[in-house]
Design an enzyme around this catalytic site. Structure first.
Site, PDB file in Angstrom:
ATOM      1  N   ALA A  65       0.704  -1.279   0.023  1.00  0.00           N
ATOM      2  CA  ALA A  65       0.051  -0.103  -0.067  1.00  0.00           C
ATOM      3  C   ALA A  65       0.814   1.150   0.140  1.00  0.00           C
ATOM      4  CB  ALA A  65      -0.914  -0.043   1.310  1.00  0.00           C
ATOM      5  N   GLY A 109       0.833  -5.246   0.953  1.00  0.00           N
ATOM      6  CA  GLY A 109      -0.463  -5.102   0.241  1.00  0.00           C
ATOM      7  C   GLY A 109      -0.188  -5.824  -1.293  1.00  0.00           C
ATOM      8  N   GLU A 112      -0.383  -9.382  -0.559  1.00  0.00           N
ATOM      9  CA  GLU A 112      -1.976  -9.847  -0.508  1.00  0.00           C
ATOM     10  C   GLU A 112      -2.523  -9.751  -1.878  1.00  0.00           C
ATOM     11  OE1 GLU A 112      -1.886  -6.568   2.443  1.00  0.00           O
ATOM     12  OE2 GLU A 112      -2.360  -8.145   3.956  1.00  0.00           O
ATOM     13  N   GLU A 132       4.522  -5.316   7.124  1.00  0.00           N
ATOM     14  CA  GLU A 132       3.681  -4.118   7.807  1.00  0.00           C
ATOM     15  C   GLU A 132       4.195  -3.962   9.388  1.00  0.00           C
ATOM     16  OE1 GLU A 132       2.454  -6.685   5.991  1.00  0.00           O
ATOM     17  OE2 GLU A 132       0.778  -5.754   4.487  1.00  0.00           O
TER      18      GLU A 132
HETATM   19  C1  HXC Z   1       4.856   4.620  -1.148  1.00  0.00           C
HETATM   20  C2  HXC Z   1       6.936   3.507  -1.841  1.00  0.00           C
HETATM   21  C3  HXC Z   1       6.527   2.428  -1.310  1.00  0.00           C
HETATM   22  C4  HXC Z   1       5.459   2.177  -0.765  1.00  0.00           C
HETATM   23  C5  HXC Z   1       8.523   2.104  -2.215  1.00  0.00           C
HETATM   24  N1  HXC Z   1       8.370   3.502  -2.280  1.00  0.00           N
HETATM   25  N2  HXC Z   1       7.452   1.446  -1.716  1.00  0.00           N
HETATM   26  N3  HXC Z   1       6.209   4.682  -1.635  1.00  0.00           N
HETATM   27  N4  HXC Z   1       4.662   3.163  -0.363  1.00  0.00           N
HETATM   28  N5  HXC Z   1       5.081   0.974  -0.097  1.00  0.00           N
HETATM   29  C6  HXC Z   1       8.908   4.341  -3.120  1.00  0.00           C
HETATM   30  C7  HXC Z   1       9.939   4.787  -2.371  1.00  0.00           C
HETATM   31  O1  HXC Z   1       9.418   5.961  -1.345  1.00  0.00           O
HETATM   32  C8  HXC Z   1      10.827   5.696  -3.340  1.00  0.00           C
HETATM   33  O2  HXC Z   1      10.297   6.789  -3.562  1.00  0.00           O
HETATM   34  C9  HXC Z   1      10.761   4.648  -4.692  1.00  0.00           C
HETATM   35  O3  HXC Z   1       9.426   3.984  -4.360  1.00  0.00           O
HETATM   36  C10 HXC Z   1      11.627   3.675  -4.757  1.00  0.00           C
HETATM   37  O4  HXC Z   1      11.930   2.802  -3.327  1.00  0.00           O
HETATM   38  P1  HXC Z   1      13.367   2.980  -2.624  1.00  0.00           P
HETATM   39  O5  HXC Z   1      12.956   2.356  -1.249  1.00  0.00           O
HETATM   40  O6  HXC Z   1      14.319   3.893  -2.787  1.00  0.00           O
HETATM   41  O7  HXC Z   1      13.933   1.423  -3.596  1.00  0.00           O
HETATM   42  P2  HXC Z   1      14.787   0.458  -2.887  1.00  0.00           P
HETATM   43  O8  HXC Z   1      15.963   1.023  -1.966  1.00  0.00           O
HETATM   44  O9  HXC Z   1      15.158  -0.485  -4.085  1.00  0.00           O
HETATM   45  O10 HXC Z   1      14.070  -0.380  -1.838  1.00  0.00           O
HETATM   46  C11 HXC Z   1      12.907  -1.200  -2.197  1.00  0.00           C
HETATM   47  C12 HXC Z   1      11.838  -1.798  -0.960  1.00  0.00           C
HETATM   48  C13 HXC Z   1      11.577  -0.494  -0.411  1.00  0.00           C
HETATM   49  C14 HXC Z   1      12.775  -2.668   0.057  1.00  0.00           C
HETATM   50  C15 HXC Z   1      10.654  -2.573  -1.463  1.00  0.00           C
HETATM   51  O11 HXC Z   1      11.034   0.668  -1.079  1.00  0.00           O
HETATM   52  C16 HXC Z   1      10.576  -0.705   0.596  1.00  0.00           C
HETATM   53  O12 HXC Z   1      10.901  -1.458   1.829  1.00  0.00           O
HETATM   54  N6  HXC Z   1       9.346  -0.264   0.566  1.00  0.00           N
HETATM   55  C17 HXC Z   1       8.132  -0.266   1.486  1.00  0.00           C
HETATM   56  C18 HXC Z   1       7.788  -1.999   1.700  1.00  0.00           C
HETATM   57  C19 HXC Z   1       6.609  -1.860   2.551  1.00  0.00           C
HETATM   58  O13 HXC Z   1       6.684  -1.576   3.644  1.00  0.00           O
HETATM   59  N7  HXC Z   1       5.467  -2.295   2.228  1.00  0.00           N
HETATM   60  C20 HXC Z   1       4.234  -2.517   3.067  1.00  0.00           C
HETATM   61  C21 HXC Z   1       3.424  -1.130   3.029  1.00  0.00           C
HETATM   62  S1  HXC Z   1       2.074  -1.539   4.238  1.00  0.00           S
HETATM   63  P3  HXC Z   1      11.233   8.161  -3.695  1.00  0.00           P
HETATM   64  O14 HXC Z   1      10.213   9.076  -3.959  1.00  0.00           O
HETATM   65  O15 HXC Z   1      11.980   8.153  -2.454  1.00  0.00           O
HETATM   66  O16 HXC Z   1      12.153   7.878  -4.971  1.00  0.00           O
HETATM   67  C22 HXC Z   1       1.006  -2.268   3.349  1.00  0.00           C
HETATM   68  C23 HXC Z   1      -0.321  -2.459   4.032  1.00  0.00           C
HETATM   69  C24 HXC Z   1      -1.152  -3.091   3.397  1.00  0.00           C
HETATM   70  O17 HXC Z   1       1.112  -2.628   2.267  1.00  0.00           O
HETATM   71  C25 HXC Z   1      -2.477  -3.076   3.983  1.00  0.00           C
HETATM   72  C26 HXC Z   1      -3.612  -3.478   3.101  1.00  0.00           C
HETATM   73  C27 HXC Z   1      -4.991  -3.068   3.724  1.00  0.00           C
END
Ligand code: HXC
Length: 258
Positions: A65, A109, A112, A132
């Site tokens: 998400a 997400g 999921e 998460e």
């Molecule tokens: C918003 C995101 C994002 C996310 C990545 N980006 N994931 N933006 N929401 N979930 C953005 C980063 O901010 C960054 O933007 C760009 O994408 C590239 O990401 P980087 O982090 O620079 O890339 P990298 O170093 O290769 O790392 C990749 C990664 C990391 C390991 C996947 O991005 C990461 O940990 N992302 C978050 C993963 C996460 O926690 N997902 C769960 C979310 S909670 P900029 O602008 O800085 O370039 C969820 C809840 C669901 O999903 C619930 C459903 C109801």
């Protein structure tokens, strides 16, 4: 195409929906999920489509998400808008088969969403995780439910409580993914599988999907009864008549999908 964050293409009877928000690793912002719901409404309604492939980029199926969108929300916000189920349920409610073709990150997400599909075909580069917990929340779109049903309690607890990401090999070993293919072949392989499914008699394909899904909803005895009803119903379809006749005539069946 009319979408900002999706590319939709046809490959014969298969629709390929590609999540296309490269700047954010396909983070599932509101607009993207609304577009995905709309695109799946279209594939469901189009009789010429027999199966769907849902994919992302080489780097990310979807990184979850959108954390930027979520960060300022309060309990009342997420409760009142029923975040996030309303817009995320569509993949899991499609009647036509939908295959997730996953390369790179499928996190939160994103994982999921992949699990909402009927099966996951993983590139050898795929990484799955429920991170998460690392950002102060917990999975909210099936990460504690579909994952647990797919891989069992111990692996689900490991992933959900530690946020650990697993690679394609581990994901296949624990039954999260159906097959691993090389990253270069991912789309071709997933499309080939979808085309194969789309070539079978559609009523029996939809019944088979419905029957497998019922295994997650009911008791064994009830599920067996449900399967038997659908099995009997299949004998009312043109597909059964043609499929069995073709076998006995030693020819290929021509299904009219009725
Ligand atoms: C918003 C995101 C994002 C996310 C990545 N980006 N994931 N933006 N929401 N979930 C953005 C980063 O901010 C960054 O933007 C760009 O994408 C590239 O990401 P980087 O982090 O620079 O890339 P990298 O170093 O290769 O790392 C990749 C990664 C990391 C390991 C996947 O991005 C990461 O940990 N992302 C978050 C993963 C996460 O926690 N997902 C769960 C979310 S909670 P900029 O602008 O800085 O370039 C969820 C809840 C669901 O999903 C619930 C459903 C109801």
């Amino acid at each position: 195409s009319t979408y900002n964050f999706l590319i939709v293409e046809r490959r014969g009877p298969v629709a390929v929906i590609t999540l296309n928000r490269p700047k954010a690793l396909n983070a599932l912002c509101n607009e993207l999920t609304e577009e995905l719901t709309a695109a799946l409404d279209v594939t469901e309604a189009d009789d010429s489509i027999g199966a769907v492939v849902l994919t992302g980029s080489a780097k990310a199926f979807a990184a979850g998400a959108d954390i930027k969108e979520m960060q300022p929300k309060s309990f009342t916000d997420v409760y009142l808008e029923d975040f996030i189920t309303a817009s995320w349920e569509r993949a899991s409610t499609t009647r036509k088969p939908i295959i997730a073709a996953v390369a790179g990150y499928a996190l939160g997400g994103g994982a999921e969403l992949a699990m909402s599909c009927d099966m996951i075909i993983a590139a050898d580069t795929a990484k799955f995780g429920q991170p998460e917990i690392t950002i102060g929340i917990l999975p909210g779109a099936g990460g504690t439910q579909r994952l647990t049903r797919a891989v069992g309690k111990s692996k689900a607890m490991d992933m959900v409580l530690t946020g650990r990401t697993i690679d394609a090999e581990e994901a296949e070993k624990i039954g999260l993914v159906a097959r691993i293919v090389s990253a270069d072949d991912l789309i071709e392989e997933a499309v080939a599988i979808a085309q194969k499914i789309a070539g079978f008699s559609r009523p029996s394909v939809l019944m088979a999907k419905e029957a497998v899904n019922s295994a997650f909803e009911t008791t064994l005895a009830e599920g067996m009864r449900f399967e038997r009803r659908l099995f009997h119903a299949a004998f009312a379809t043109d597909g059964q008549t043609e499929g069995m006749a073709a076998f006995l005539d030693k020819r290929k069946p021509t299904f009219n999908h009725r």
